[in-house]
Design an enzyme around this catalytic site. Structure first.
Site, mmCIF file in Angstrom:
data_model
loop_
_atom_site.group_PDB
_atom_site.id
_atom_site.type_symbol
_atom_site.label_atom_id
_atom_site.label_comp_id
_atom_site.label_asym_id
_atom_site.label_seq_id
_atom_site.Cartn_x
_atom_site.Cartn_y
_atom_site.Cartn_z
ATOM 1 N N LYS A 21 7.746 -0.047 14.029
ATOM 2 C CA LYS A 21 6.500 -1.038 13.613
ATOM 3 C C LYS A 21 7.185 -2.137 12.768
ATOM 4 O O LYS A 21 7.647 -1.618 11.884
ATOM 5 C CB LYS A 21 5.558 -0.267 13.020
ATOM 6 C CG LYS A 21 4.379 -0.799 12.253
ATOM 7 C CD LYS A 21 3.509 0.049 11.377
ATOM 8 C CE LYS A 21 3.529 0.097 10.147
ATOM 9 N NZ LYS A 21 1.942 0.508 9.559
ATOM 10 N N HIS A 44 9.026 -0.923 9.296
ATOM 11 C CA HIS A 44 9.517 -2.368 7.931
ATOM 12 C C HIS A 44 8.289 -1.867 6.689
ATOM 13 O O HIS A 44 7.641 -0.855 6.738
ATOM 14 C CB HIS A 44 8.946 -3.505 8.487
ATOM 15 C CG HIS A 44 7.456 -3.735 9.043
ATOM 16 N ND1 HIS A 44 6.724 -4.750 9.186
ATOM 17 C CD2 HIS A 44 6.429 -2.782 9.077
ATOM 18 C CE1 HIS A 44 5.390 -4.839 9.254
ATOM 19 N NE2 HIS A 44 5.228 -3.546 9.610
ATOM 20 N N ARG A 45 8.270 -2.633 5.752
ATOM 21 C CA ARG A 45 7.263 -2.799 4.816
ATOM 22 C C ARG A 45 6.529 -3.948 4.905
ATOM 23 O O ARG A 45 7.174 -4.992 5.511
ATOM 24 C CB ARG A 45 7.936 -2.755 3.317
ATOM 25 C CG ARG A 45 8.784 -1.471 3.213
ATOM 26 C CD ARG A 45 8.179 -0.149 3.500
ATOM 27 N NE ARG A 45 6.789 0.157 2.818
ATOM 28 C CZ ARG A 45 6.512 1.185 1.775
ATOM 29 N NH1 ARG A 45 7.475 1.823 1.535
ATOM 30 N NH2 ARG A 45 5.327 1.052 1.348
ATOM 31 N N SER A 46 5.495 -4.166 4.046
ATOM 32 C CA SER A 46 4.732 -5.259 4.245
ATOM 33 C C SER A 46 5.487 -6.536 3.711
ATOM 34 O O SER A 46 5.495 -7.727 3.828
ATOM 35 C CB SER A 46 3.291 -5.089 3.549
ATOM 36 O OG SER A 46 3.396 -4.759 2.331
ATOM 37 N N ASP A 56 -3.685 1.227 11.899
ATOM 38 C CA ASP A 56 -3.139 2.029 10.586
ATOM 39 C C ASP A 56 -4.411 1.627 9.584
ATOM 40 O O ASP A 56 -4.286 0.520 9.013
ATOM 41 C CB ASP A 56 -2.008 1.301 9.969
ATOM 42 C CG ASP A 56 -1.561 1.959 8.843
ATOM 43 O OD1 ASP A 56 -2.346 2.810 8.088
ATOM 44 O OD2 ASP A 56 -0.613 1.405 7.971
ATOM 45 N N LYS A 85 9.991 4.812 6.704
ATOM 46 C CA LYS A 85 10.682 3.690 6.059
ATOM 47 C C LYS A 85 11.635 4.002 5.121
ATOM 48 O O LYS A 85 11.471 4.764 4.247
ATOM 49 C CB LYS A 85 9.468 3.291 5.174
ATOM 50 C CG LYS A 85 8.206 2.715 5.932
ATOM 51 C CD LYS A 85 6.836 2.877 5.098
ATOM 52 C CE LYS A 85 5.750 1.917 5.744
ATOM 53 N NZ LYS A 85 4.460 2.248 4.868
ATOM 54 N N ASP A 102 2.179 8.371 7.076
ATOM 55 C CA ASP A 102 3.052 7.365 6.168
ATOM 56 C C ASP A 102 2.727 7.919 4.835
ATOM 57 O O ASP A 102 3.791 8.505 4.648
ATOM 58 C CB ASP A 102 2.179 5.982 6.635
ATOM 59 C CG ASP A 102 2.777 4.928 5.720
ATOM 60 O OD1 ASP A 102 3.902 5.277 4.938
ATOM 61 O OD2 ASP A 102 2.330 3.791 5.678
ATOM 62 N N HIS A 152 -3.211 -5.894 2.926
ATOM 63 C CA HIS A 152 -2.434 -7.029 3.217
ATOM 64 C C HIS A 152 -2.952 -8.468 3.356
ATOM 65 O O HIS A 152 -2.677 -9.432 4.188
ATOM 66 C CB HIS A 152 -1.776 -6.581 4.505
ATOM 67 C CG HIS A 152 -0.852 -5.466 4.582
ATOM 68 N ND1 HIS A 152 -0.168 -4.735 5.468
ATOM 69 C CD2 HIS A 152 -0.386 -4.943 3.129
ATOM 70 C CE1 HIS A 152 0.552 -3.821 5.043
ATOM 71 N NE2 HIS A 152 0.320 -3.912 3.480
ATOM 72 N N GLN A 156 -6.257 -1.749 7.480
ATOM 73 C CA GLN A 156 -5.034 -2.420 7.041
ATOM 74 C C GLN A 156 -4.493 -3.182 8.230
ATOM 75 O O GLN A 156 -4.192 -4.271 8.229
ATOM 76 C CB GLN A 156 -4.100 -1.669 6.511
ATOM 77 C CG GLN A 156 -2.867 -2.398 5.945
ATOM 78 C CD GLN A 156 -2.003 -1.266 5.266
ATOM 79 O OE1 GLN A 156 -2.147 -1.158 4.103
ATOM 80 N NE2 GLN A 156 -0.915 -0.932 5.754
ATOM 81 N N GLU A 157 -4.413 -2.463 9.459
ATOM 82 C CA GLU A 157 -3.781 -2.893 10.548
ATOM 83 C C GLU A 157 -4.153 -2.492 11.985
ATOM 84 O O GLU A 157 -4.637 -1.561 12.307
ATOM 85 C CB GLU A 157 -2.255 -2.565 10.658
ATOM 86 C CG GLU A 157 -1.418 -2.517 9.281
ATOM 87 C CD GLU A 157 0.065 -2.094 9.139
ATOM 88 O OE1 GLU A 157 0.274 -1.570 10.164
ATOM 89 O OE2 GLU A 157 0.093 -1.741 8.038
ATOM 90 N N SER A 193 0.888 -1.072 0.104
ATOM 91 C CA SER A 193 0.101 -0.064 0.077
ATOM 92 C C SER A 193 1.009 1.265 -0.034
ATOM 93 O O SER A 193 1.129 1.914 0.957
ATOM 94 C CB SER A 193 -0.858 0.116 1.142
ATOM 95 O OG SER A 193 -0.252 -0.042 2.335
ATOM 96 N N GLU A 198 1.799 -9.347 7.054
ATOM 97 C CA GLU A 198 2.852 -9.052 8.016
ATOM 98 C C GLU A 198 2.572 -10.170 9.467
ATOM 99 O O GLU A 198 2.980 -9.822 10.518
ATOM 100 C CB GLU A 198 2.566 -7.623 8.486
ATOM 101 C CG GLU A 198 2.775 -6.709 7.553
ATOM 102 C CD GLU A 198 2.715 -5.446 7.689
ATOM 103 O OE1 GLU A 198 2.188 -4.789 8.703
ATOM 104 O OE2 GLU A 198 3.093 -4.406 6.788
ATOM 105 N N GLU A 257 -2.411 5.787 12.550
ATOM 106 C CA GLU A 257 -1.448 6.043 11.307
ATOM 107 C C GLU A 257 -2.218 6.155 9.881
ATOM 108 O O GLU A 257 -3.392 5.252 9.826
ATOM 109 C CB GLU A 257 -0.516 4.981 10.900
ATOM 110 C CG GLU A 257 0.389 4.974 9.765
ATOM 111 C CD GLU A 257 1.229 3.772 9.818
ATOM 112 O OE1 GLU A 257 1.572 3.074 10.594
ATOM 113 O OE2 GLU A 257 1.400 3.330 8.726
HETATM 114 P P1 PGA Z 1 3.210 -1.376 2.953
HETATM 115 O O1 PGA Z 1 2.325 -1.044 4.221
HETATM 116 O O2 PGA Z 1 4.571 -1.663 3.533
HETATM 117 O O3 PGA Z 1 2.331 -2.470 2.281
HETATM 118 O O4 PGA Z 1 3.218 0.037 2.429
HETATM 119 C C1 PGA Z 1 2.654 -0.695 5.508
HETATM 120 C C2 PGA Z 1 2.132 0.495 5.935
HETATM 121 O O5 PGA Z 1 1.110 0.950 5.126
HETATM 122 O O6 PGA Z 1 2.512 1.053 6.834
HETATM 123 ZN ZN ZN Z 2 0.839 2.728 6.907
#
Ligand code: PGA
Ligand code: ZN
Length: 422
Positions: free
Chosen positions: A386, A363-365, A240, A335, A310, A153, A161-162, A40, A203, A283
């Site tokens: 994170k 991190h990234r996904s 998030d 990131k 982000d 994800h 998403q999270e 994302s 993740e 987030e």
């Molecule tokens: P991404 O997701 O690494 O797929 O962008 C992580 C986030 O949105 O924080």
């Molecule tokens: Zn994010």
């Protein structure tokens, strides 16, 4: 001095190709780094160069980026002092010549940048967190652990998403990992008992077919309680939504729930969730293009809640500065691959610190076994990381590295806990 720069194509945690770089110095010191990849992604991220050749890896190969590492970049850096990190990074930025690393690829520049730092740390016989962070690096970050995965994800109907937990009341980093693991396993048991599947998403968090964020939050809070912890006091909850992913034509389209919310209704819904659940951080509550919405949410919740940018900032110091001036968010997600060099990431983090914004290393996904971000979280003293759930080695590798760092720091180590939130 740098005597060898060698890139290769390896696999990330989603089975897609990514760049890994080895850097060798004249004294034999070695540095190796592998580059992560998002799903994302923000529109203003530095460019992740993919080959686009449908005959190989469905177009996702990174042989062009690897060729840039082994060709132009290696040529420009051979003989350069590895300790001159900012010079190394500036050389690559200038060599690329575009504003977003579109020519060489941020995946090429980041792999080299981090591998150079690691080689230089090795030459100094120092761990990376000490080499980058200096003698004051001692703060172990509070982990944001992503235990329910939705959105881009996972293949479920959860719009956000999270859903994360943070052991704010832990005594140490290792203790935070223990608490997180206990809640994770309790959550698995309660999901299973309720008839939900307990497969994990990208993740490492569970990806059950729940109908709404409400329902996911109820499971998370129940798991905290059932593990013997007080929600909010011992273990806080964090979100998030990754709202850029479901902002369509000026409204927030909750496809999983099967309803749309206007910008105002979406902010009101988030405020309601903050009232009902022990949520301390959100987030990307708003989409990257919805700056008016970002202002609204910052006014509504900014005094009660960490609001982490982000997609809207993309680890870019210039975008962050614009956001600070506009009065949006009070925190930034950092990131390394969104910007493509260590130097630029550190500049962004410092810009945030100066403005009183908090910083979350992330991190990234799509990840690898590379644990550099664990060291960078300690090096910057940002106090928050994170890096996913309590399962899958691409996620736990970072937690394990932080356990090692805490052990090595001994009595110097301090766990950030909830103090890092403001
Ligand atoms: P991404 O997701 O690494 O797929 O962008 C992580 C986030 O949105 O924080
Ligand atoms: Zn994010």
């Amino acid at each position: 001095a740098i005597t060898r720069v060698h890139g290769r194509q390896v696999l990330d945690s989603r089975g897609n190709p990514t760049v890994e770089v080895d850097v060798e110095l004249a004294d034999g010191s070695l540095g190796r780094a592998a580059v992560p990849s998002g799903a994302s992604t923000g529109t203003n991220e530095a460019v992740e160069l993919r080959d686009g050749d449908p005959a190989r890896y469905h177009g996702k190969g990174v042989r062009k980026a690897v060729a840039a590492v082994n060709g132009e970049i290696a040529e420009a850096l051979l003989g350069v002092d590895a300790r001159a990190q900012s010079e190394v990074d500036r050389t690559m930025v200038e060599l690329d010549g575009t504003p977003n690393k579109a020519r060489l690829g941020a995946n090429a520049t980041l792999g080299v940048s981090l591998a150079v730092a690691k080689a230089a740390a090795a030459a100094h016989r120092q761990p990376l967190y000490r080499y980058v962070g200096g003698v004051y690096a001692h703060l172990l970050p509070m982990p944001m652990m992503n235990i329910i995965n939705g959105g881009a994800h996972a293949d479920n109907a959860i719009d956000f998403q999270e859903f994360m937990i943070a052991p704010v009341g832990a005594e140490s980093f290792a203790d935070a990992v223990r608490i997180g693991s206990e809640v994770f396993h309790t959550l698995r048991a309660t999901l299973r008992a309720a008839g939900h599947n307990t497969n994990v998403g990208d993740e490492g968090g569970f990806a059950p077919n729940l109908n709404s964020a409400d329902e996911a939050l109820e499971f998370v809070v129940a798991a905290i309680e059932k593990s013997g912890y007080t929600p909010g006091e011992d273990v806080a909850v964090l979100l998030d939504p990754a709202a850029s992913e479901f902002y369509v034509d000026g409204v927030y389209d909750y496809r999983g729930e099967g309803r749309k919310r206007s910008v105002e209704e979406h902010v009101e819904y988030l405020a309601e969730l903050v009232r009902r659940f022990p949520i301390v951080s959100i987030e990307d509550p708003m989409a990257q293009d919805d700056i008016a919405g970002w202002k609204l949410v910052t006014q509504a919740l900014g005094d009660r809640c960490q609001l982490v940018g982000d997609d809207v900032f993309c680890t870019n110091a210039a975008l962050l500065s614009e956001g600070i001036d506009a009065g949006i968010a009070n925190s930034i997600l950092v990131k390394v691959n969104q910007i493509g060099t260590l130097t630029e990431m550190l500049l962004t983090a410092n810009t945030a610190f100066k403005a009183g914004y908090t910083v979350v290393m992330s991190h990234r996904s799509g990840e690898t076994e590379d644990t550099t971000i664990a060291d960078l979280a300690v090096a910057t003293g940002c106090g928050q990381i994170k890096t996913g759930s309590l399962s899958r080695s691409d996620r736990t590798a970072k937690y394990n590295q932080l356990i090692r760092i805490e052990e090595e720091l001994g009595s110097q180590a301090r766990y950030a806990g909830s103090g890092s939130l403001s």
